[in-house]
Design a protein around this motif. Structure first.
Motif, PDB file in Angstrom:
ATOM      1  N   VAL A  25       0.857  -1.190   0.000  1.00 18.27           N
ATOM      2  CA  VAL A  25       0.000   0.000   0.000  1.00 18.27           C
ATOM      3  C   VAL A  25       0.890   1.237   0.000  1.00 18.27           C
ATOM      4  O   VAL A  25       1.644   1.464   0.949  1.00 18.27           O
ATOM      5  CB  VAL A  25      -0.928   0.034   1.231  1.00 18.27           C
ATOM      6  CG1 VAL A  25      -1.883   1.231   1.150  1.00 18.27           C
ATOM      7  CG2 VAL A  25      -1.720  -1.264   1.359  1.00 18.27           C
ATOM      8  N   THR A  26       0.815   2.038  -1.054  1.00 22.58           N
ATOM      9  CA  THR A  26       1.625   3.254  -1.090  1.00 22.58           C
ATOM     10  C   THR A  26       0.937   4.356  -0.288  1.00 22.58           C
ATOM     11  O   THR A  26      -0.285   4.414  -0.199  1.00 22.58           O
ATOM     12  CB  THR A  26       1.872   3.735  -2.527  1.00 22.58           C
ATOM     13  OG1 THR A  26       0.652   4.228  -3.094  1.00 22.58           O
ATOM     14  CG2 THR A  26       2.418   2.607  -3.402  1.00 22.58           C
ATOM     15  N   GLY A  27       1.758   5.228   0.313  1.00 20.10           N
ATOM     16  CA  GLY A  27       1.205   6.331   1.095  1.00 20.10           C
ATOM     17  C   GLY A  27       0.412   5.844   2.288  1.00 20.10           C
ATOM     18  O   GLY A  27      -0.627   6.415   2.630  1.00 20.10           O
ATOM     19  N   ALA A  28       0.908   4.806   2.961  1.00 18.36           N
ATOM     20  CA  ALA A  28       0.132   4.162   4.022  1.00 18.36           C
ATOM     21  C   ALA A  28       0.410   4.716   5.407  1.00 18.36           C
ATOM     22  O   ALA A  28      -0.009   4.125   6.394  1.00 18.36           O
ATOM     23  CB  ALA A  28       0.405   2.657   4.002  1.00 18.36           C
ATOM     24  N   ASN A  29       1.104   5.840   5.494  1.00 16.83           N
ATOM     25  CA  ASN A  29       1.433   6.367   6.817  1.00 16.83           C
ATOM     26  C   ASN A  29       0.327   7.228   7.418  1.00 16.83           C
ATOM     27  O   ASN A  29       0.357   7.561   8.600  1.00 16.83           O
ATOM     28  CB  ASN A  29       2.738   7.170   6.769  1.00 16.83           C
ATOM     29  CG  ASN A  29       2.665   8.328   5.798  1.00 16.83           C
ATOM     30  OD1 ASN A  29       2.695   8.105   4.591  1.00 16.83           O
ATOM     31  ND2 ASN A  29       2.562   9.551   6.306  1.00 16.83           N
ATOM     32  N   SER A  30      -0.687   7.595   6.610  1.00 19.10           N
ATOM     33  CA  SER A  30      -1.766   8.429   7.146  1.00 19.10           C
ATOM     34  C   SER A  30      -2.998   8.290   6.268  1.00 19.10           C
ATOM     35  O   SER A  30      -2.954   7.697   5.182  1.00 19.10           O
ATOM     36  CB  SER A  30      -1.342   9.909   7.218  1.00 19.10           C
ATOM     37  OG  SER A  30      -1.113  10.414   5.902  1.00 19.10           O
ATOM     38  N   GLY A  31      -4.112   8.847   6.743  1.00 19.29           N
ATOM     39  CA  GLY A  31      -5.319   8.968   5.938  1.00 19.29           C
ATOM     40  C   GLY A  31      -5.839   7.668   5.364  1.00 19.29           C
ATOM     41  O   GLY A  31      -5.912   6.635   6.034  1.00 19.29           O
ATOM     42  N   LEU A  32      -6.198   7.712   4.080  1.00 19.24           N
ATOM     43  CA  LEU A  32      -6.809   6.567   3.410  1.00 19.24           C
ATOM     44  C   LEU A  32      -5.881   5.357   3.401  1.00 19.24           C
ATOM     45  O   LEU A  32      -6.317   4.224   3.606  1.00 19.24           O
ATOM     46  CB  LEU A  32      -7.171   6.935   1.975  1.00 19.24           C
ATOM     47  CG  LEU A  32      -8.109   8.124   1.771  1.00 19.24           C
ATOM     48  CD1 LEU A  32      -8.224   8.454   0.293  1.00 19.24           C
ATOM     49  CD2 LEU A  32      -9.480   7.844   2.368  1.00 19.24           C
ATOM     50  N   GLY A  33      -4.596   5.594   3.152  1.00 22.62           N
ATOM     51  CA  GLY A  33      -3.648   4.493   3.087  1.00 22.62           C
ATOM     52  C   GLY A  33      -3.496   3.792   4.417  1.00 22.62           C
ATOM     53  O   GLY A  33      -3.415   2.558   4.479  1.00 22.62           O
ATOM     54  N   LEU A  34      -3.463   4.567   5.492  1.00 20.08           N
ATOM     55  CA  LEU A  34      -3.346   3.991   6.829  1.00 20.08           C
ATOM     56  C   LEU A  34      -4.559   3.124   7.144  1.00 20.08           C
ATOM     57  O   LEU A  34      -4.427   2.006   7.652  1.00 20.08           O
ATOM     58  CB  LEU A  34      -3.190   5.104   7.865  1.00 20.08           C
ATOM     59  CG  LEU A  34      -3.130   4.662   9.335  1.00 20.08           C
ATOM     60  CD1 LEU A  34      -1.889   3.816   9.587  1.00 20.08           C
ATOM     61  CD2 LEU A  34      -3.140   5.876  10.254  1.00 20.08           C
ATOM     62  N   GLU A  35      -5.745   3.631   6.835  1.00 14.66           N
ATOM     63  CA  GLU A  35      -6.959   2.863   7.108  1.00 14.66           C
ATOM     64  C   GLU A  35      -7.039   1.617   6.239  1.00 14.66           C
ATOM     65  O   GLU A  35      -7.471   0.549   6.693  1.00 14.66           O
ATOM     66  CB  GLU A  35      -8.193   3.743   6.881  1.00 14.66           C
ATOM     67  CG  GLU A  35      -8.358   4.855   7.909  1.00 14.66           C
ATOM     68  CD  GLU A  35      -8.528   4.343   9.333  1.00 14.66           C
ATOM     69  OE1 GLU A  35      -9.112   3.251   9.510  1.00 14.66           O
ATOM     70  OE2 GLU A  35      -8.056   5.013  10.269  1.00 14.66           O
ATOM     71  N   THR A  36      -6.623   1.734   4.990  1.00 13.41           N
ATOM     72  CA  THR A  36      -6.597   0.568   4.102  1.00 13.41           C
ATOM     73  C   THR A  36      -5.651  -0.495   4.657  1.00 13.41           C
ATOM     74  O   THR A  36      -5.999  -1.687   4.720  1.00 13.41           O
ATOM     75  CB  THR A  36      -6.154   0.986   2.693  1.00 13.41           C
ATOM     76  OG1 THR A  36      -7.074   1.948   2.168  1.00 13.41           O
ATOM     77  CG2 THR A  36      -6.084  -0.210   1.761  1.00 13.41           C
ATOM     78  N   ALA A  37      -4.470  -0.068   5.073  1.00  7.98           N
ATOM     79  CA  ALA A  37      -3.491  -1.007   5.625  1.00  7.98           C
ATOM     80  C   ALA A  37      -4.005  -1.653   6.908  1.00  7.98           C
ATOM     81  O   ALA A  37      -3.835  -2.861   7.124  1.00  7.98           O
ATOM     82  CB  ALA A  37      -2.173  -0.280   5.882  1.00  7.98           C
ATOM     83  N   ARG A  38      -4.631  -0.858   7.758  1.00  7.46           N
ATOM     84  CA  ARG A  38      -5.149  -1.394   9.030  1.00  7.46           C
ATOM     85  C   ARG A  38      -6.161  -2.516   8.790  1.00  7.46           C
ATOM     86  O   ARG A  38      -6.080  -3.591   9.397  1.00  7.46           O
ATOM     87  CB  ARG A  38      -5.811  -0.284   9.848  1.00  7.46           C
ATOM     88  CG  ARG A  38      -6.546  -0.794  11.091  1.00  7.46           C
ATOM     89  CD  ARG A  38      -7.347   0.276  11.780  1.00  7.46           C
ATOM     90  NE  ARG A  38      -8.398   0.849  10.958  1.00  7.46           N
ATOM     91  CZ  ARG A  38      -9.596   0.262  10.744  1.00  7.46           C
ATOM     92  NH1 ARG A  38      -9.858  -0.924  11.258  1.00  7.46           N
ATOM     93  NH2 ARG A  38     -10.506   0.863  10.002  1.00  7.46           N
TER      94      ARG A  38
END
Length: 309
Positions: A25-38
């Motif tokens: 997941v790119t850009g996974a440190n915040s926002g949409l990417g973080l929630e997607t990764a979680r």
């Protein structure tokens, strides 16, 4: 009284189990990417957070493991504004993960002032489109052998606003408009998805899909021009949804067994700004096959990345 039955609400609880799957997941440190990764981690996937800033990436890992103590997560440095970084990251990812099940091209910048990437591309076009184009091409060999693998690219409502592919000035060297530049980049995300799906169709293992979050409250709004920012501060709370809801279209595109290649997911309520995810339509312009193919050829030239399909 209508006899119609409301469509079921697809939520993160509908994500199938993901054990044994690798998701980047790119850009996974915040926002949409973080929630997607979680959510992917909660459902058992090994999730690679591909981020530009490793310190923020480590904070993201802590946030996810606080909620999912057994989360299987790793970090990968990736700066989409540098093709050198993209190539390095792709090489390290292929070495660490010979098979990849999900590539989620989520990272993005929005309405930035005039800036150039390390390679001289317009920042919005370079990060949102060309960086992900190159990353996908360099990782595709790890996805193609995997049945059910997917490439999901996040677009935006912005693909409809002042959006065109400006082949005569792709990098906005002559005249820069941050809204038009964002529109071009997000339109390119969709055109890339549709052309990639055409190329994947003969392979039978991997599909490409796209998603948009509607009006999600994330850090992307920080670059809104001054007058728009004041209006947005007043109006956005009425229309936006949180990042967890904004991530649902991406999660559905990535995991719903019923997804077909080339589908586009977005919120199903309030004019597409919020709500639970469903299949939505993109602009007529995004389906122009001639422009899609020309954009693909130009993107290969600019990134010097050739796809194995």
């Amino acid at each position: 009284m209508s006899g119609k039955t409301a469509a079921p609400r697809w939520t993160e609880n509908d994500v199938p189990r993901q054990e044994g799957r690798v998701a980047v997941v790119t850009g996974a440190n915040s926002g949409l990417g973080l929630e997607t990764a979680r959510v992917l981690a909660e459902h058992g996937a090994h999730v690679v957070l591909a981020v530009r800033n490793l310190d923020k990436g480590r904070q993201a890992v802590e946030r996810i493991t606080a909620r999912v103590p057994k989360a299987d997560i790793s970090l990968q440095r990736l700066d989409l504004a540098s093709l050198e970084s993209v190539r390095d990251a792709a090489g390290e990812l292929r070495a660490a993960h010979p098979r990849i099940d999900l590539l989620i091209n989520n990272a993005g910048v929005m309405y930035t002032p005039r800036q150039k990437t390390q390679d001289g591309f317009d920042m919005q076009f370079g990060v949102n489109h060309l960086g992900h184009f190159a990353l996908t091409g360099l990782l595709l060999d790890a996805l193609l052998p995997v049945p059910g693998s997917r490439v999901v690219t996040v677009s935006s409502f912005g693909h409809r606003i002042r959006a065109d592919i400006h082949f005569d000035d792709l990098q906005f060297d002559r005249s820069y408009n941050r809204v038009a530049a964002y529109g071009q980049a997000k339109l390119a995300n969709l055109m890339f998805t549709y052309e990639l799906q055409r190329r994947l169709a003969t392979q039978g293992t991997t599909i490409a899909a796209a998603a948009h979050p509607g009006a999600a409250a994330t850090e992307l709004q920080q670059n809104l021009p001054g007058p728009f920012r004041k209006t947005a501060d007043l109006l956005l709370p009425l229309f936006t949804q949180n990042a967890a809801m904004g991530a649902l279209p991406t999660l559905r595109a990535a995991t719903d067994p019923a997804v077909s290649g080339g589908q586009y997911f977005g919120p199903g309520g309030m004019g597409g700004t919020r709500g639970f995810p469903k299949v939505v339509t993109s602009s007529a312009k995004s389906h122009d096959v001639v422009v899609q193919q020309r954009l693909w050829a130009v993107s290969e030239q600019l990134t010097e990345v050739k796809f194995p399909v």
